[in-house]
Motif scaffolding. Structure first.
Motif, PDB file in Angstrom:
ATOM      1  N   TYR A 150      76.364 -79.923  -6.810  1.00 20.36           N
ATOM      2  CA  TYR A 150      77.854 -80.113  -8.219  1.00 20.36           C
ATOM      3  C   TYR A 150      77.816 -81.197  -9.315  1.00 20.36           C
ATOM      4  O   TYR A 150      76.969 -81.838 -10.666  1.00 20.36           O
ATOM      5  CB  TYR A 150      79.174 -80.039  -8.320  1.00 20.36           C
ATOM      6  N   ALA A 181      74.172 -82.198 -10.735  1.00 17.65           N
ATOM      7  CA  ALA A 181      73.667 -81.317 -11.858  1.00 17.65           C
ATOM      8  C   ALA A 181      74.458 -81.819 -12.585  1.00 17.65           C
ATOM      9  O   ALA A 181      73.414 -81.821 -13.894  1.00 17.65           O
ATOM     10  CB  ALA A 181      74.129 -79.881 -11.137  1.00 17.65           C
ATOM     11  N   TYR A 182      75.703 -81.746 -12.823  1.00 15.04           N
ATOM     12  CA  TYR A 182      76.558 -82.025 -14.257  1.00 15.04           C
ATOM     13  C   TYR A 182      76.507 -83.897 -14.344  1.00 15.04           C
ATOM     14  O   TYR A 182      76.901 -84.157 -15.672  1.00 15.04           O
ATOM     15  CB  TYR A 182      77.943 -81.950 -13.706  1.00 15.04           C
ATOM     16  N   LEU A 229      73.554 -82.920 -16.377  1.00 15.43           N
ATOM     17  CA  LEU A 229      74.471 -82.313 -17.416  1.00 15.43           C
ATOM     18  C   LEU A 229      75.245 -83.773 -18.783  1.00 15.43           C
ATOM     19  O   LEU A 229      74.816 -83.735 -19.811  1.00 15.43           O
ATOM     20  CB  LEU A 229      74.882 -81.484 -17.476  1.00 15.43           C
ATOM     21  N   THR A 258      73.645 -84.922 -22.914  1.00 23.32           N
ATOM     22  CA  THR A 258      74.712 -84.948 -23.692  1.00 23.32           C
ATOM     23  C   THR A 258      74.730 -85.967 -24.076  1.00 23.32           C
ATOM     24  O   THR A 258      75.323 -86.146 -25.803  1.00 23.32           O
ATOM     25  CB  THR A 258      76.046 -83.984 -23.451  1.00 23.32           C
ATOM     26  N   ASP A 286      83.330 -82.668 -22.463  1.00 25.78           N
ATOM     27  CA  ASP A 286      82.126 -81.977 -22.135  1.00 25.78           C
ATOM     28  C   ASP A 286      81.685 -81.158 -20.848  1.00 25.78           C
ATOM     29  O   ASP A 286      81.322 -80.371 -20.560  1.00 25.78           O
ATOM     30  CB  ASP A 286      80.887 -82.311 -22.696  1.00 25.78           C
ATOM     31  N   ARG A 346      71.784 -77.211 -22.987  1.00 28.54           N
ATOM     32  CA  ARG A 346      72.648 -76.878 -22.186  1.00 28.54           C
ATOM     33  C   ARG A 346      72.107 -75.658 -21.349  1.00 28.54           C
ATOM     34  O   ARG A 346      72.391 -75.144 -20.222  1.00 28.54           O
ATOM     35  CB  ARG A 346      73.743 -77.329 -22.042  1.00 28.54           C
ATOM     36  N   ASN A 347      72.320 -74.704 -22.604  1.00 29.51           N
ATOM     37  CA  ASN A 347      72.082 -73.170 -21.476  1.00 29.51           C
ATOM     38  C   ASN A 347      70.208 -73.206 -20.910  1.00 29.51           C
ATOM     39  O   ASN A 347      70.623 -71.755 -20.148  1.00 29.51           O
ATOM     40  CB  ASN A 347      72.150 -72.338 -22.687  1.00 29.51           C
ATOM     41  N   GLU A 381      70.801 -76.075 -17.452  1.00 33.06           N
ATOM     42  CA  GLU A 381      72.350 -75.472 -17.035  1.00 33.06           C
ATOM     43  C   GLU A 381      72.190 -74.204 -15.752  1.00 33.06           C
ATOM     44  O   GLU A 381      72.402 -74.650 -14.215  1.00 33.06           O
ATOM     45  CB  GLU A 381      73.503 -75.113 -17.357  1.00 33.06           C
ATOM     46  N   LEU A 385      70.233 -76.134 -12.748  1.00 30.13           N
ATOM     47  CA  LEU A 385      70.705 -77.378 -12.031  1.00 30.13           C
ATOM     48  C   LEU A 385      71.950 -76.781 -11.098  1.00 30.13           C
ATOM     49  O   LEU A 385      72.176 -77.388 -10.443  1.00 30.13           O
ATOM     50  CB  LEU A 385      71.113 -78.736 -13.254  1.00 30.13           C
ATOM     51  N   VAL A 386      72.226 -76.031 -11.753  1.00 31.50           N
ATOM     52  CA  VAL A 386      73.560 -75.670 -11.373  1.00 31.50           C
ATOM     53  C   VAL A 386      74.106 -73.971 -10.923  1.00 31.50           C
ATOM     54  O   VAL A 386      73.316 -73.786 -10.076  1.00 31.50           O
ATOM     55  CB  VAL A 386      74.654 -75.531 -11.846  1.00 31.50           C
ATOM     56  N   PRO A 413      76.070 -65.943 -12.433  1.00 34.72           N
ATOM     57  CA  PRO A 413      76.606 -67.095 -13.713  1.00 34.72           C
ATOM     58  C   PRO A 413      78.344 -66.053 -14.117  1.00 34.72           C
ATOM     59  O   PRO A 413      79.496 -66.459 -14.322  1.00 34.72           O
ATOM     60  CB  PRO A 413      76.344 -66.932 -14.900  1.00 34.72           C
TER      61      PRO A 413
END
Length: 355
Positions: free
Chosen positions: A220, A223-224, A227, A231, A258, A299-300, A303, A306-307, A315
């Motif tokens: 987590y 990944a974030y 991201l 961003t 974000d 991001r789409n 994500e 990565l997640v 999802p």
């Protein structure tokens, strides 16, 4: 359906209902109370390999290394969080204070211009329509002005009253730091003692939960963090090209926001676009819209890779967990409920509930 199948169905239903009830109670009532200690344990767990490596490499007592690294970690983290928080509040306060001025200089003239154009178009059709439009313009202008003034005063009051939460937050941070020190210095003793409180047949379950939760937590965070960095770079470059004052600071603040599913980049950029359109700054509005579109597309693409694939949930299931977590448990539930569901799914898939 046979009697045996009915019994199995009832037993399984009660079993999973109990699991859901336990998860609900833990997240709703226990997690918030124990949050400083949970954070302390997570920090100690993450720094444990670094503490062991440093102690062995430089032949320094492990407890001394643990104290130094824990204090260094909280010092660095506290500096960055404080800097971002202060800059965010300062920017928010300045923006809110300027709202009445922006309304008087930009928004109100733009509203009047729209209705003036409508009057000119309808003047040849019906005089009563012109008067109705004029009355509507006056009413809308007064309503929007009152609303913006109200937002400005209430938000400034909210920011000022939020200072009352600082002592409680400061106390929680102190307990988190102290607990991290204890966990880091006596990690094996503390975890061993906790493990002994459970029956021997359940210790494998605890070990599996710890190993999987640690792994999923690191995934987590990684990944974030990626991201958020992507961003930030997109925003910093885009806002610099658009010649926005303070582009780097604004990009950093939006990148942090974000992370929050409730707001995200759109929670800041979309209102910004609307305000620029109302002000008549069309080039900047179009530039922000293009930048926001690029951020959404990137991001789409990133994500799910990565997640989604690492977590192992569809999802849609993750979205449902985030929504229910927010509605039932508040902000804590946004992260806690998806993680709890992922852990339960993992244990069920590996037959740990059958032991």
């Amino acid at each position: 359906m046979t009697i045996e199948k009915k019994k199995n169905f009832i037993i399984n239903f009660i079993y999973f209902a109990l699991i859901i009830a336990i998860v609900f109670i833990v997240i709703k009532y226990v997690l918030g109370l124990l949050m400083p200690f949970i954070i302390g344990f997570i920090v100690a767990l993450l720094l444990k390999p670094v503490i062991n490596f440093t102690s062995e490499k430089f032949h320094v007592h492990k407890k001394a290394v643990a104290v130094a690294l824990i204090l260094l970690f909280y010092g660095v983290a506290g500096f960055f969080v404080s800097w971002i928080g202060i800059r965010f509040l300062a920017e928010l306060k300045d923006g809110i204070i300027k709202l009445p001025e922006i309304y008087a200089l930009d928004i109100e003239p733009a509203i009047n211009e729209v209705f003036d154009n409508a009057e000119r178009i309808t003047a040849q059709l019906d005089p009563m329509m012109v008067q109705a439009i004029q009355n509507m313009a006056d009413s809308l202008s007064q309503s929007v002005g009152s609303f913006i003034s109200s937002i400005s005063s209430k938000t400034i009051g909210l920011i000022a009253s939020s200072a009352s939460f600082v002592p409680g937050l400061f106390l929680s941070i102190i307990f988190a730091v102290i607990s991290s020190l204890f966990f880091a210095m006596d990690y094996n003793k503390i975890t061993g003692y906790i493990a002994k409180l459970f029956p021997s047949q359940k210790q494998n379950l605890l070990a599996e939960i710890k190993a999987f939760a640690t792994g999923i937590g690191l995934k987590y965070i990684k990944a974030y963090a990626i991201l958020m960095a992507v961003t930030f770079i997109e925003l910093a470059v885009g806002l610099s090209i658009l010649k926005v004052v303070g582009a780097i600071t604004i990009a950093a603040l939006i990148a942090v926001i974000d992370i929050l599913p409730v707001l995200g980049t759109g929670g800041v950029v979309v209102p910004w676009i609307i305000i620029e359109l109302i002000k008549g700054n069309i080039p900047l509005a179009i530039g922000l819209a293009v930048l926001y579109l690029i951020i959404i597309i990137v991001r789409n693409i990133l994500e799910p890779k990565l997640v989604g694939k690492q977590i192992g949930l569809h999802p849609l299931v993750m979205l449902i967990c985030i929504y229910i977590g927010l509605k039932v448990f508040g902000l804590i539930g946004i992260l806690a409920l998806p993680v709890a569901v992922v852990i339960i799914k993992h244990l069920y898939d590996n037959d740990f509930f059958k032991q």
